[in-house]
Each structure stands twice: as C-alpha cells, then as structure tokens.
Design a protein around this motif. Structure first.
Motif, PDB file in Angstrom:
ATOM      1  N   HIS A  54       1.041  -0.689  -0.300  1.00  0.00           N
ATOM      2  CA  HIS A  54       0.516   0.133  -0.279  1.00  0.00           C
ATOM      3  C   HIS A  54       1.140   1.373  -0.046  1.00  0.00           C
ATOM      4  O   HIS A  54       0.638   2.096  -0.832  1.00  0.00           O
ATOM      5  CB  HIS A  54      -1.301   0.364   1.457  1.00  0.00           C
ATOM      6  CG  HIS A  54      -1.713   1.304   1.636  1.00  0.00           C
ATOM      7  ND1 HIS A  54      -1.345   1.844   2.459  1.00  0.00           N
ATOM      8  CD2 HIS A  54      -2.665   1.547   0.426  1.00  0.00           C
ATOM      9  CE1 HIS A  54      -1.889   2.903   1.747  1.00  0.00           C
ATOM     10  NE2 HIS A  54      -3.174   2.606   1.216  1.00  0.00           N
ATOM     11  N   LYS A  55       2.393   1.586   0.991  1.00  0.00           N
ATOM     12  CA  LYS A  55       3.028   2.467   0.702  1.00  0.00           C
ATOM     13  C   LYS A  55       3.581   3.117  -0.210  1.00  0.00           C
ATOM     14  O   LYS A  55       3.838   4.463  -1.100  1.00  0.00           O
ATOM     15  CB  LYS A  55       3.523   2.382   1.886  1.00  0.00           C
ATOM     16  CG  LYS A  55       2.846   2.527   3.640  1.00  0.00           C
ATOM     17  CD  LYS A  55       3.911   2.264   4.808  1.00  0.00           C
ATOM     18  CE  LYS A  55       2.760   2.222   5.988  1.00  0.00           C
ATOM     19  NZ  LYS A  55       3.960   1.718   6.410  1.00  0.00           N
ATOM     20  N   THR A  56       4.252   1.360  -0.975  1.00  0.00           N
ATOM     21  CA  THR A  56       5.473   1.530  -2.048  1.00  0.00           C
ATOM     22  C   THR A  56       3.754   1.869  -3.379  1.00  0.00           C
ATOM     23  O   THR A  56       5.250   2.534  -3.881  1.00  0.00           O
ATOM     24  CB  THR A  56       5.986   0.227  -2.701  1.00  0.00           C
ATOM     25  OG1 THR A  56       4.940  -0.769  -2.402  1.00  0.00           O
ATOM     26  CG2 THR A  56       6.818  -0.122  -1.330  1.00  0.00           C
ATOM     27  N   ALA A  57       2.847   1.777  -3.340  1.00  0.00           N
ATOM     28  CA  ALA A  57       2.101   2.729  -3.990  1.00  0.00           C
ATOM     29  C   ALA A  57       1.842   3.558  -3.924  1.00  0.00           C
ATOM     30  O   ALA A  57       0.546   3.735  -4.379  1.00  0.00           O
ATOM     31  CB  ALA A  57       0.845   1.045  -4.694  1.00  0.00           C
ATOM     32  N   GLY A  58       2.364   3.945  -3.385  1.00  0.00           N
ATOM     33  CA  GLY A  58       1.709   5.600  -3.460  1.00  0.00           C
ATOM     34  C   GLY A  58      -0.100   5.860  -2.232  1.00  0.00           C
ATOM     35  O   GLY A  58      -0.003   6.818  -2.369  1.00  0.00           O
TER      36      GLY A  58
END
Length: 504
Positions: free
Chosen positions: A264-268
């Motif tokens: 979730h975080k790496t997908a912005g």
C-alpha cells in the motif's frame, strides 16, 4: 477292663492327634501373618496446559507416572482439544467470552481424568504472541482477559496454577524441549524396561512459526556471543545450553499484514494496489483501519481509518518473493555475519531441525512434507504462485478462498526467513524436517513446559503394602483346609470307634 483300657488309649491317641492338628493350624495362621512388603504401582498423574496462541486456543492433557527419571518426569499426551473460535486476544471487545470459550475443552479433560484425581491435577494457561501484542496496545485489557480465563479454569475442580503470558524465550525453548523429548534424545526406554540416557542422543533444533511470532532454538557448536540469547536447562540429570530467539511481529499473520501495508505504501497510498502474491482473479477491499490495526505495522501519515484500498492479485512469484524480502531487515547486524534478521545475533545453525506449526501446514498443502529437495521446493512454490484463482478453486474445492489466496505469500515468506534470515543453505536444507507430530504427540511448547515443571514438582512416593505372595497364600489355604478335613475325619472315626459294642 482290658476293653476300657484300649478305649482310653484310643481316646488319648485321638486327643494327641487333634492337639497336633490344632498346633499345626496355629503355626500356619502365624505364618500367614508374616506378610511380605510389596510396593504399590505408581499412580498415574495428570496435567493440563492450555496453549492460548494468536489464532486459537488448544488444551493438552498429559499423563505421567508419579516417579521421576533423574529428577524429570516421564510424560505422554493423553488427548488434545481445539477450542472453538479465535485466540483469547480476539475477545478484546468481550473478555468474559474468552473464558466461556474454554469450557467445552475443560469438560473433555474433566471426563478423561478419574474423579479422585481432579484436585491433584495441575492446570496452566500460557498465552503467546497474540496476547503479547495486545499487551503492547492495552495492558489493562490483556490483564482483564487473563482474569476472565483464570476465573473459568478456577471454576473447575483442578489445581489451577495460573494464567499468564509466557515470554518469547520460553516459547522457543520449550518447543525445543518437546521435540527432543519426543525423539528420545534426552531419555530412552530400553527393551529390558529401563530408562536410559542415550549416549549417542541426537539433539535437534526447533523451528516454530505461529500467527504473531516465530522462534528458532538449537544447541550451537561454538560459545554464544550475544547477551541474553541462551536458556539453560537440566533435564534427566544433564545440562543443556540452548540458543533461542523469538521474533515478535514475524509470525505468519503479522507478516502478511506487513506485506499488505508495504504494498500500500509503495503504491503511493493509492486506493488500488496490485498484490503479486495473490492469485490472478482475486480481489479484496479493506479499510485502512483493518489494514493498520496491529502494532506490527506503522500507520501512514494523514491516516484515514475509513478510507478503503482494493488489492488485486497478479500471481507473480518472483515479484511476490521480492516484496516479502523488503518487509524483513536482512542487512543490519552489529555482529555480522552471525545474525538472523532484523539485526538479531544468531550463531550459525547447527545439526538437524524440526519445523512445525505453520511451517508444516503450508508445506503439507504443497506436498513438500516431511522433506523435499530445495530445487523441488522452489519449483513447487513458483508453480503454485502462477496459478489463477479459478484453477486453485477447482483443484482445492474443500479449502475456502481466503485460505487459498495466502499460500503463495506464506510459502515465499517461509523460504525467505529460512534461507536469508536463519541462513540455511543448499548444503543444510536437507537437515530440516517438516512435521506436525512425533509419536502421535503434537509438537509445540506445551509438552516442554510440563517437562520443565516436573523438575520442581515433587515425585510421588509409591508407598508400600503388606501381604503375602498370591502363590504362597493359595498353597497355605489349601493345606489348612486339608488339615481341617483330615482332623474332622479322625475325630469322626474315633467317636464311632468308641461307640462300637463290646465283643466280650
């Protein structure tokens, strides 16, 4: 006169015979009183341990003879009972229900123990990583749940010894004790009926993977460098030093949650995220409150608990493996190269290992138990991860979709912590055996816990009873009856003889 004299002599002779007979009887009766001392058999004793893990609770009933072998009990598992519902930490909204959930299995244990031994049966509840995590979030709530389960167990006629959260080192070390006891590495029963310490006893390591934590325990070859990283035990008269470490937040459930949060975080922080570990065709939406509801994951900035994110499976094994490696710190180590992961000191793995709990369940589903070559393991995982959802459902109609979706991530996670975390290699991989039970006994920390406790539980004295050997009693009884019969026969003959008419 002559006839009278003869009769008197006969009567005197008969009296003498009767006197001798009576004296013989008295001697035999006195000999019966000379009882032999016989040892009673040891009474079977029982013990109950409830394993309150992060996912569920299980009750284990153990039985042991009252004696000890070199100050440690000889124990076997009589039965196990899975408590319905989730682990006790899942009752954070209704603590009394945590206690109520235990009653069915406590009833099973009560029925299996003779009534006369209920009060002498110790009962323990040990909570593991799920309750450790709850304690980090809300210690008073964790204490309330423990109070409720304690109240329920105390309502039964057992010798309740407490409900507590066992520490992480205990969980790992007791699992190590269990597996080595079951493999007869500590003590062995010989054909002649003796318990001996096997001189060539093979001590193996233990790998446990639960829902919220994972443990590694083994006896290292070289002296341990790291502080507070060993446990010392005296079992069956021998001392053991065991390296053990428990990684909180790295059990299977928490690892999968960390993976979702990472994606979730790496997908912005997008509301639509691809998950390479989910099979193609699988889609699920969760709120951020559900995604970040654990102390093991860090909430993002500007966290909105009501916002939703949708994960779509892409079924890509290499990408799945790469993502999982990013949720584990494999680089920081002050004592390099002697490290596990997350900067934790670990000596090089030594000897054979048994992997149980989730290790077994995941690999058993993939057909990789109890052993498989490393190349076969890797190819099997990749093949599984590349299947789409519809194929998996057709091939596994009895398994629910939510469980099916996680096998790819779980298998890749296992390989990551074993190969890159604990540093098993292609040369040492075959030293790992994936098992659920040994000798029909479940592998886990509970049996080791009971064994360790027997070092402080006093052994029972069998006591002694007096009596005669059965064969001696039977022979003496027969002889008494025979002498009585013979005596009566002589008396009858003498009486008849004295009443015979005179021939003179």
């Amino acid at each position: 006169m002559a006839e009278i004299g003869i009769k008197v002599k006969v009567i005197l002779l008969g009296a003498a015979v009767v006197t001798v007979t009576l004296m013989t009887l008295i001697a035999l009766i006195l000999s019966l009183a000379n009882h032999q001392t016989l040892n009673r058999p040891y009474l079977t004793q029982y013990g109950i341990v409830l394993d309150a893990s992060s996912n569920h609770t299980a009750l284990f009933l153990y039985q042991r003879l009252g004696y000890k072998e070199n100050e440690t009990g000889i124990i076997s598992q009589k039965l196990s009972c899975d408590v319905e519902g989730g682990g006790i930490s899942s009752y954070d909204q209704n603590p009394p229900a945590a206690g109520e959930s235990l009653k069915k299995c406590l009833d099973v244990a009560k029925a299996a123990i003779p009534e006369g031994q209920w009060k002498a049966t110790p009962a323990y509840l040990g909570a593991t990583a799920g309750m450790r995590l709850l304690g980090l979030q809300n210690q008073s709530l964790a204490n309330r749940i423990l109070e409720e389960v304690a109240k329920t167990i105390q309502s039964y006629p057992f010798d309740f010894r407490g409900a507590r959260i066992i520490d992480d080192k205990e969980e790992g070390a007791f699992g190590w004790i269990t597996i080595n006891y079951l493999l007869e590495s500590f003590v062995k029963h010989t054909f002649e009926g003796f318990w001996i310490h096997p001189k060539a006893g093979k001590i193996v390591g233990a790998l446990d993977l639960g829902g919220a934590s994972t443990q590694i325990s083994f006896t290292p070859i070289d002296p341990v460098k790291g502080p507070n990283s060993t446990s010392n035990f005296t079992l069956y008269g021998y001392k053991y030093e065991v390296y053990t470490h428990s990684y909180l937040c790295y059990g299977m459930d928490q690892a999968l949650k960390k993976l979702q949060a990472y994606l979730h975080k790496t997908a912005g922080a997008s509301s639509a995220v691809n998950n390479p570990c989910y099979p193609k065709g699988y889609i699920v939406s969760v709120t951020l409150a559900e995604l970040y509801n654990s102390p093991c994951v860090e909430k993002p900035i500007n966290f909105n608990p009501n916002a939703k994110v949708t994960f779509s499976g892409t079924g890509n094994s290499p990408s799945c493996l790469s993502s999982i490696e990013n949720i584990i710190n494999l680089t920081d180590c002050a004592l390099s190269p002697d490290c596990g992961f997350n900067g934790v000191y670990q000596p090089p793995v030594n000897g054979e290992f048994y992997a149980f709990s989730s290790y077994f369940h995941i690999f058993n589903f993939l057909g990789l138990t109890p052993k498989a070559e490393l190349t076969q393991v890797l190819s099997t995982i990749e093949t599984h991860c590349n299947k789409d959802l519809s194929t998996l459902v057709v091939e596994n109609p009895s398994i629910n979709v939510k469980t099916l979706r996680d096998y790819c991530a779980s298998a890749n996670y296992i390989m990551t912590i074993l190969l890159k975390g604990y540093k098993f290699s292609s040369n040492t991989w075959n030293q790992i055996t994936f098992e659920k039970q040994v000798a029909d006994v479940d592998i886990g920390w509970t049996l080791g816990y009971m064994l360790n406790l027997t070092n402080v539980i006093p052994s029972e004295s069998p006591g002694a009873v007096t009596g005669v050997v059965h064969s001696q009693w039977a022979a003496q009884t027969f002889f008494i009856v025979f002498v009585l019969f013979l005596s009566l026969l002589i008396i009858v003959i003498l009486v008849l003889f004295t009443r015979l008419p005179s021939t003179a």
